[in-house]
Design an enzyme around this catalytic site. Structure first.
Site, PDB file in Angstrom:
ATOM      1  CG  ASP A 168       3.425   4.073  -1.943  1.00  0.00           C
ATOM      2  OD1 ASP A 168       4.126   5.082  -1.741  1.00  0.00           O
ATOM      3  OD2 ASP A 168       3.657   2.975  -1.415  1.00  0.00           O
ATOM      4  CD  GLU A 252       5.770   9.099  -2.260  1.00  0.00           C
ATOM      5  OE1 GLU A 252       6.266   9.281  -1.175  1.00  0.00           O
ATOM      6  OE2 GLU A 252       5.548   7.959  -2.725  1.00  0.00           O
ATOM      7  CB  CYS A 307      -6.079   9.605  13.806  1.00  0.00           C
ATOM      8  SG  CYS A 307      -4.348   9.164  14.034  1.00  0.00           S
ATOM      9  CB  CYS A 328      -6.028   6.450  16.193  1.00  0.00           C
ATOM     10  SG  CYS A 328      -5.860   5.756  14.532  1.00  0.00           S
ATOM     11  CG  ASP A 335       3.531  -0.413   0.029  1.00  0.00           C
ATOM     12  OD1 ASP A 335       4.315   0.388   0.578  1.00  0.00           O
ATOM     13  OD2 ASP A 335       3.879  -1.527  -0.392  1.00  0.00           O
TER      14      ASP A 335
END
Ligand SMILES: [Zn+2]
Length: 404
Positions: A168, A252, A307, A328, A335
């Protein structure tokens, strides 16, 4: 020579004449021009160097035409422009030019002579071409194109999925890896940027055409060179570690060009992302690692990795959020959560076989920019948003320092 070729083609276009071929240009701009007093000096260099400049101009036009027809990846490009004598200058010798590496370690260049070379490493095979670059600070580099064994850089495979990481990329930290491992932004980013600003302000105050201005310009070039070298070294180190430690690497795909924020010029930090991604991809491929780019619109930050609900921080405000709680009940470090999502998505793309299948953009026409001694010649491919695929990555070369 490049400019003569561009001028001839612009002229032909303006007169409604057909696009002149490189062979025709070679006859007119090299063979015939050498006999005129204005261009007699062309005889002082190897004709191969001149032909290579024509080939570069031709390639630039082919890329432009391909772009017009929509056959070239990346942003639309304009027609080739005249080169100005700024920055690095370079010439390229191919095998036709009969350059050679002598037994005594010198590099024999036609019509130039035997150059002393500071070799950064042994050439793995006979070079097919050599590009000699003079940097703005007056250093000379020779960059060789050599064939390398496909398996030369292969690493021992590691167990996946344990040895896999998402990456990330961020602003606060340079990157966050699996398990919250952080690559911090190095301090020299800021320090060298300040130094650059200072030298540029000094330059701006010098009178045009003065000797002091020329000196100040070299000083600016020297800071630029230091920045480039420092960034390159640092990026190489990070890439090496990540590739050594991971069998699967998922990142990414940032729109690096569009990253510069709010009036700032492209910072060293942003420029490093591009270099980092290109080198990571290329090194991963050579080491036999799995590599995938996750689409930059994939909501890695907003997705709850537990979730799967899109409940995370978003928008400008979301940039400031360091941690968040999902409906949740999961508590996420922003990050680390993104890293998990990127890793999962990358693995899915690879499993489904459609990871990273973008077309490589056309061959770059800019002559090889020198890396530091010992670095591979990736300068050609550092346009951040459009790197080639792993397969199309440029053949690594060897750059060495020439000593006069
Ligand atoms: Zn959740």
């Amino acid at each position: 020579m490049f400019n003569d070729a561009v001028a001839a083609r612009k002229h032909a276009h303006a007169e409604g004449l057909p696009h002149p071929s490189t062979a025709a240009l070679s006859k007119a701009l090299i063979t015939a021009a050498k006999c005129t007093p204005e261009r007699a000096w062309l005889g002082e260099v190897s004709a191969v160097v001149l032909q290579q400049a024509l080939a570069d101009a031709d390639r630039a036009y082919q890329n432009f035409f391909a772009s017009l027809k929509g056959k070239r990846a990346g942003a639309r490009m304009g027609p080739p422009r005249f080169k100005r004598r700024v920055g690095a200058q370079s010439i390229r010798f191919t095998r036709n030019a009969k350059f050679s590496v002598l037994d005594n370690g010198r590099l024999r260049l036609p019509k130039i002579g035997d150059m002393r070379v500071v070799w950064s490493r042994e050439l793995p095979s006979a070079p097919s071409s050599v590009t000699v670059v003079k940097t703005p600070t007056g250093k000379y580099y020779a960059s060789f194109v050599v064939a390398v064994d496909d398996g030369a850089d292969l690493l021992e495979p590691l167990a996946a999925p344990e040895a896999e990481t998402g990456i990330d990329l961020g602003l606060k930290d340079f990157a966050v890896l699996r398990g919250g491992k952080v690559i911090e932004n190095p301090k020299f980013f800021r320090r060298l940027e300040r130094k650059l600003g200072k030298s540029q302000r000094v330059l701006a105050r010098k009178a045009k055409g003065s000797a002091n201005r020329a000196k100040a310009r070299i000083r600016v070039a020297k800071v630029h060179e230091r920045i480039k070298d420092a960034r390159s070294d640092w990026v190489d180190k990070q890439v090496k570690t990540i590739v050594a430690e991971n069998q699967g690497i998922y990142v990414e795909d940032l729109n690096v060009k569009g990253l510069s924020r709010g009036g700032h010029a492209k910072s060293m930090h942003d420029a490093s992302f591009g270099m980092f991604l290109v080198r990571l991809e290329s090194k991963a491929a050579r080491a036999g690692r799995t590599f995938a780019r996750v689409d930059r619109f994939f909501p890695s930050t907003r997705l709850c990795s537990l979730c799967g609900v899109l409940d995370g921080p978003s928008g400008i405000e979301g940039l400031k959020v360091r941690s968040w709680v999902c409906g949740c009940g999961a508590v996420h470090d922003r990050d680390q959560n993104a890293e998990i999502n990127i890793r999962r998505e990358g693995r899915r793309l690879v499993a489904e076989g459609h990871s990273d299948t973008r077309n490589a953009s056309g061959q770059d026409v800019r002559p090889g920019r020198p890396g530091r001694p010992g670095n591979t010649r990736e300068g050609q491919n550092e346009e951040p948003t459009r790197s080639g695929t792993a397969q199309a990555a440029p053949e690594p070369g060897t750059t060495v320092l020439l000593r006069r």
